[in-house]
Design a protein around this motif. Structure first.
Motif, short mmCIF file in Angstrom:
data_model
loop_
_atom_site.label_atom_id
_atom_site.label_comp_id
_atom_site.label_asym_id
_atom_site.label_seq_id
_atom_site.Cartn_x
_atom_site.Cartn_y
_atom_site.Cartn_z
N ARG A 1 0.13 -1.11 -0.13
CA ARG A 1 0.19 0.18 0.82
C ARG A 1 1.47 1.17 0.16
O ARG A 1 0.54 2.01 -0.85
CB ARG A 1 -0.99 -0.14 1.69
N ILE A 2 1.86 1.09 0.78
CA ILE A 2 2.85 2.16 0.65
C ILE A 2 3.66 2.54 -0.32
O ILE A 2 4.02 3.91 -0.91
CB ILE A 2 3.56 1.99 2.41
N GLU A 3 3.81 1.61 -0.79
CA GLU A 3 4.77 1.50 -2.57
C GLU A 3 3.51 1.97 -3.65
O GLU A 3 4.00 2.82 -4.40
CB GLU A 3 4.91 0.39 -2.87
N ARG A 4 2.23 1.87 -3.41
CA ARG A 4 1.91 2.73 -4.58
C ARG A 4 1.63 3.22 -4.02
O ARG A 4 0.65 4.98 -4.93
CB ARG A 4 0.11 1.90 -4.11
N LYS A 5 1.11 4.26 -2.77
CA LYS A 5 0.83 5.55 -2.16
C LYS A 5 1.82 6.82 -3.02
O LYS A 5 2.04 7.37 -3.64
CB LYS A 5 0.92 5.99 -1.20
N LEU A 6 3.32 5.76 -2.59
CA LEU A 6 4.49 6.81 -3.17
C LEU A 6 4.57 6.98 -4.87
O LEU A 6 4.50 7.54 -5.26
CB LEU A 6 5.77 6.15 -2.75
N ALA A 7 4.54 5.95 -5.04
CA ALA A 7 3.73 5.72 -7.21
C ALA A 7 2.92 7.09 -7.54
O ALA A 7 3.61 7.96 -8.42
CB ALA A 7 3.78 4.13 -7.19
N ARG A 8 2.09 6.77 -7.09
CA ARG A 8 1.14 7.42 -7.30
C ARG A 8 1.75 9.28 -6.95
O ARG A 8 1.67 10.52 -7.38
CB ARG A 8 -0.23 7.31 -6.50
N ALA A 9 2.23 9.48 -5.69
CA ALA A 9 2.45 10.41 -5.17
C ALA A 9 3.63 11.25 -6.13
O ALA A 9 3.31 12.54 -6.28
CB ALA A 9 3.44 11.09 -4.00
N ALA A 10 4.86 10.26 -6.50
CA ALA A 10 5.53 10.57 -7.66
C ALA A 10 5.26 11.07 -8.72
O ALA A 10 6.45 11.82 -10.02
CB ALA A 10 6.99 9.54 -7.97
N ALA A 11 4.63 10.35 -9.37
CA ALA A 11 4.07 10.52 -10.98
C ALA A 11 3.53 11.78 -11.20
O ALA A 11 2.82 12.43 -12.04
CB ALA A 11 2.45 8.95 -10.89
N ARG A 12 2.97 12.06 -9.80
CA ARG A 12 2.11 13.99 -10.14
C ARG A 12 3.01 14.94 -9.95
O ARG A 12 4.27 15.23 -9.88
CB ARG A 12 1.70 14.33 -8.62
#
Length: 218
Positions: free
Chosen positions: A207-218
């Motif tokens: 879950r943390i990996e997905r959140k960080l990936a979404r944050a990096a994509a913004r």
């Protein structure tokens, strides 16, 4: 004499799971302290510190955890330091965790864009302030997921402490199996308890990996 598997046997295994959690927590805390020091040494400008930290990491990542447990437990007793299985497991697992966490956190620190540190230097911030206010907060976000992933591996690695007589979850399963001779029942319960401990952590890491990936994509 072989006895049936009952409630008392289940409670014995469940109590041993508490020792697994305690050993994991202490090893992770000790490894966190050591790993932070190693990560800072690996990324410092002092060549002797970098070499010493690299040698430590290669030693503990390049040898089996089982061998490290043997060396700490039997080695310390041979040279005159009488330690029990609990202390030996705690020391060996803390050193093991230090090497892996140090490398994880070293990579996280180096993943922070160099321009961040250069900008902080241009503003007159010293090394300690650059690390505290600029680099480490960003590195911490990167390090969360792999750190949780390593914690899962560390919990499972505590099962090797049974080889030196420490009565954690795997050792308790062996003891009850020898008394009841019901390996399927006993080790199914042991596996289920490991799963109940580790699976939520694995989900958290994903879950943390997905959140960080979404944050990096913004």
């Amino acid at each position: 004499m072989i006895r049936p598997f009952g409630w008392n046997e289940f409670l014995f295994i469940l109590t041993a799971a508490q020792w697994t959690l305690a050993l994991s927590a202490i090893a992770f805390a000790g490894g966190g302290i050591g790993g932070f020091a190693i990560a800072l040494a690996r990324t410092s400008g002092a060549r002797p510190l970098r070499l010493a930290a690299a040698a430590f990491i290669r030693l503990f990542q390049g040898t089996p955890l089982l061998m490290q447990l043997f060396l700490v437990y039997f080695g310390m007793n041979i040279i005159g330091f009488q330690i029990n299985a609990w202390i030996a497991a705690m020391v060996a697992l803390s050193l093991h965790a230090s090497a892996f966490l140090g490398e994880i956190w070293r990579g996280s620190i180096e993943a922070v864009p160099e321009g961040q540190s250069e900008a902080a230097t241009a503003l007159g911030l010293r090394y300690a302030h650059r690390m505290r206010f600029i680099v480490l907060p960003q590195a911490a976000r990167i390090a969360v997921a792999p750190t949780v992933g390593f914690l899962v591996q560390l919990i499972k690695g505590t099962s090797l402490a049974s080889i030196i007589g420490f009565a954690e979850l795997a050792r308790a399963g062996q003891i009850i199996n020898n008394a009841t001779f019901q390996p399927f029942t006993v080790f199914s319960i042991v596996a289920a308890l490991y799963f109940a401990i580790c699976w939520p952590l694995s989900l958290t890491a994903r879950r943390i990996e997905r959140k960080l990936a979404r944050a990096a994509a913004r």
